[in-house]
Design an enzyme around this catalytic site. Structure first.
Site, PDB file in Angstrom:
ATOM      1  N   CYS A  10       0.677  -1.201   0.100  1.00  0.00           N
ATOM      2  CA  CYS A  10      -0.169   0.041   0.070  1.00  0.00           C
ATOM      3  C   CYS A  10       0.802   1.196   0.099  1.00  0.00           C
ATOM      4  O   CYS A  10       2.045   1.209  -0.104  1.00  0.00           O
ATOM      5  CB  CYS A  10      -1.057   0.104   1.187  1.00  0.00           C
ATOM      6  SG  CYS A  10      -0.311  -0.078   2.744  1.00  0.00           S
ATOM      7  N   CYS A  83      -1.801   1.284  -4.364  1.00  0.00           N
ATOM      8  CA  CYS A  83      -0.784   2.102  -4.680  1.00  0.00           C
ATOM      9  C   CYS A  83      -0.464   2.435  -6.081  1.00  0.00           C
ATOM     10  O   CYS A  83       0.201   3.112  -6.591  1.00  0.00           O
ATOM     11  CB  CYS A  83       0.638   1.305  -4.194  1.00  0.00           C
ATOM     12  SG  CYS A  83       0.824  -0.276  -5.279  1.00  0.00           S
ATOM     13  N   CYS A  87       3.431   0.386  -8.372  1.00  0.00           N
ATOM     14  CA  CYS A  87       3.726  -0.987  -8.384  1.00  0.00           C
ATOM     15  C   CYS A  87       4.326  -1.690  -9.604  1.00  0.00           C
ATOM     16  O   CYS A  87       3.592  -1.784 -10.272  1.00  0.00           O
ATOM     17  CB  CYS A  87       2.516  -1.914  -7.665  1.00  0.00           C
ATOM     18  SG  CYS A  87       1.732  -1.271  -5.969  1.00  0.00           S
TER      19      CYS A  87
END
Length: 133
Positions: A10, A83, A87
């Site tokens: 996250c 996120c 990522c």
């Protein structure tokens, strides 16, 4: 045979991903658990720590970590929680994006709801990784 590795990601690695990692470590000790954030906070969200302590899981000693390419490469399953494009993506990995409210700045009641939703998702994840024969 190596253990399955699950990475929770996250933004701040201070709430959702830490609660998910705590549940998975507790409920499936045979699975290797990592967690990280694209912009890690200075410390774990104290309300998340409190909510997890209520169900007997101590995440107070965890520290937010910066998401690295290596963590993604060594993981079999990557679960993101808001996120976005930060990522990294590698072919051959199992990716899931869990849409969960961010516990940052929230009181204990809404964080309990998030915690309980995470637990349900973790139980489903474990069932998918350990299919019954």
């Amino acid at each position: 045979m190596t253990a399955t590795t699950v990475l929770f990601v996250c933004i701040h690695n201070a709430g959702r991903s830490q609660m998910a990692a705590g549940f998975l470590r507790e409920l499936a000790p045979d699975i290797r658990v990592l967690s990280a954030g694209s912009i890690p906070a200075d410390q774990i969200n104290p309300t998340a720590v409190e909510a997890m302590a209520e169900v007997g899981i101590d995440i107070a000693g965890q520290q937010p970590k910066l998401l690295s390419t290596e963590a993604v490469k060594e993981s079999d399953v990557v679960i993101t929680m808001g996120c976005g494009d930060a990522c990294p993506f590698f072919p051959g990995k199992r990716y899931e994006d869990w849409k969960l409210d961010d516990p940052a700045g929230q009181g204990i009641e809404p964080v309990r709801v998030i915690r309980d939703e995470i637990r349900g998702r973790i139980e489903g994840l474990i069932a998918s990784l350990h299919p019954r024969s």
